[in-house]
Design a protein around this motif. Structure first.
Motif, mmCIF file in Angstrom:
data_model
loop_
_atom_site.group_PDB
_atom_site.id
_atom_site.type_symbol
_atom_site.label_atom_id
_atom_site.label_comp_id
_atom_site.label_asym_id
_atom_site.label_seq_id
_atom_site.Cartn_x
_atom_site.Cartn_y
_atom_site.Cartn_z
ATOM 1 N N GLU A 52 66.616 47.679 33.320
ATOM 2 C CA GLU A 52 67.750 48.451 32.826
ATOM 3 C C GLU A 52 67.278 49.653 32.011
ATOM 4 N N GLY A 53 67.831 50.805 32.314
ATOM 5 C CA GLY A 53 67.550 52.013 31.554
ATOM 6 C C GLY A 53 66.391 52.841 32.069
ATOM 7 N N VAL A 54 65.544 52.278 32.941
ATOM 8 C CA VAL A 54 64.353 53.007 33.397
ATOM 9 C C VAL A 54 64.737 54.168 34.307
ATOM 10 N N LYS A 55 65.591 53.907 35.296
ATOM 11 C CA LYS A 55 65.988 54.970 36.214
ATOM 12 C C LYS A 55 66.657 56.114 35.463
ATOM 13 N N GLU A 56 67.552 55.775 34.563
ATOM 14 C CA GLU A 56 68.270 56.806 33.806
ATOM 15 C C GLU A 56 67.302 57.643 32.966
ATOM 16 N N ALA A 57 66.342 56.964 32.322
ATOM 17 C CA ALA A 57 65.397 57.678 31.460
ATOM 18 C C ALA A 57 64.503 58.607 32.283
ATOM 19 N N LEU A 58 64.060 58.151 33.455
ATOM 20 C CA LEU A 58 63.194 58.978 34.294
ATOM 21 C C LEU A 58 63.966 60.158 34.885
ATOM 22 N N CYS A 59 65.178 59.928 35.305
ATOM 23 C CA CYS A 59 65.972 61.022 35.875
ATOM 24 C C CYS A 59 66.323 62.068 34.818
ATOM 25 N N ALA A 60 66.592 61.602 33.609
ATOM 26 C CA ALA A 60 66.885 62.539 32.520
ATOM 27 C C ALA A 60 65.658 63.380 32.198
#
Length: 330
Positions: free
Chosen positions: A83-91
């Motif tokens: 949880e949160g990894v994809k969002e952090a990398l895309c940001a």
């Protein structure tokens, strides 16, 4: 200072995790200052690395402050992202952060969608699976690494070192990358079918091999108009035998090695001198400035003038930062 964040997920492969940490943390600028600040990040405080566990000092929020993010591989690349990894990398990607994957770390990067429509690589064993799970990605299993600009991917194991040295050369030039390679006891260039290769002022000579004296001689005489017969005569063997031994010990042919040595010498002169292109063409062993420009652009991907502006500008900015008083704004 350039910040490198290494993202450690559960089941992280220890070699993939440690290689970029070692290479980037040991890299020094010409004045002795560290070239990078390295931070280990994770979605949770403790990470399972198989044979041991690690405690990451930084969470996912540190990815937003990084200039480069490294994604090591994991033992099971098919696991969903925490949880949160994809969002952090895309940001981070949206903010222009450079993101590079090591080995099966390409699965993490592909799972974000950031590799869609791009070329990428991974360990050759895992390449078919990556292509199957992510058909939007063009998977090339035959190269050591792929540089797509903001996003980079490497093959397995030692290819991580090749990719790290490639990024160091792009950031700080071939002299800094050469020093980093020597600390890693690693040649700056390895054959392997890769479209990209790393350039530096002194071409690698496999220490202790029978070819070592010949490679040194080629390096010292790169400015001469040498033919394959000239090289074979100096080596005291037939051209056919010389080609075979070069393939076995250096992974390339004598003339290919010589051409790359000339490009490396030209890069070093472009980075460290104000010599005109015509003089550099002569000193590097090219027959004419036109031949020099053509081969340089074909190998490096840019013109000698653009290369000089990029690296001499970066060095000037680095020097200005070093001279700036503490607390002063740029």
């Amino acid at each position: 200072m350039h910040t490198v964040a290494v993202l450690a997920l559960d089941q992280v492969i220890p070699f993939d995790l440690s290689s970029p940490i070692e290479v980037f943390s040991r890299t020094r600028l010409p004045d002795g200052r560290p070239a990078y600040r390295v931070r280990i990040c994770a979605p949770q405080e403790e990470v399972d690395a198989g044979v041991f566990r690690i405690r990451a000092p930084y969470g996912l929020e540190a990815l937003a402050e990084a200039d480069t993010i490294i994604l090591p591989g994991t033992a099971d690349p098919t696991l969903p992202l925490p949880e949160g990894v994809k969002e952090a990398l895309c940001a981070a990607a949206a903010n222009g952060t450079r993101i590079a994957s090591v080995c099966a770390g390409a699965f993490v990067l592909a799972a974000t969608g950031l590799l869609d429509g791009r070329r990428a690589t991974t360990h050759w064993v895992a390449a078919p699976l990556l292509a199957e799970r992510h058909p939007e990605v063009t998977v090339d299993p035959d190269v050591l690494y792929v540089d797509e600009g903001q996003f980079l991917t490497s093959a397995g194991a030692a290819a991580a070192l090749d990719l790290c040295l490639h990024m160091i050369r792009k950031d700080h030039g071939s002299a800094v990358a050469a020093d980093a390679a020597r600390l890693s006891v690693m040649p700056l260039e390895r054959e392997g079918g890769q479209a990209q290769f790393i350039v530096h002022p002194r071409p690698p000579a496999p220490a202790g091999t029978p070819l070592e004296p010949l490679l040194r001689w080629l390096e010292e005489n790169a400015d001469r108009d040498l033919t394959l017969d000239d090289i074979a005569a100096h080596a005291g063997m037939s051209a056919r035998t010389l080609n075979r031994r070069f393939r076995e010990q250096a992974g390339t042919t004598p003339l290919q090695w010589l051409h790359r040595a000339r490009v490396r010498r030209a890069q070093y002169l472009l980075e460290t001198t104000s010599y005109p292109v015509e003089r550099i063409a002569t000193q590097a062993g090219f027959g004419s400035p036109t031949a020099f420009r053509d081969r340089f652009k074909r190998v490096v991907g840019t013109s000698p003038y653009a290369y000089r502006r990029a690296f001499q500008g970066a060095r000037a900015s680095s020097g200005a930062a070093a001279r700036r008083p503490a607390g002063a704004k740029p």
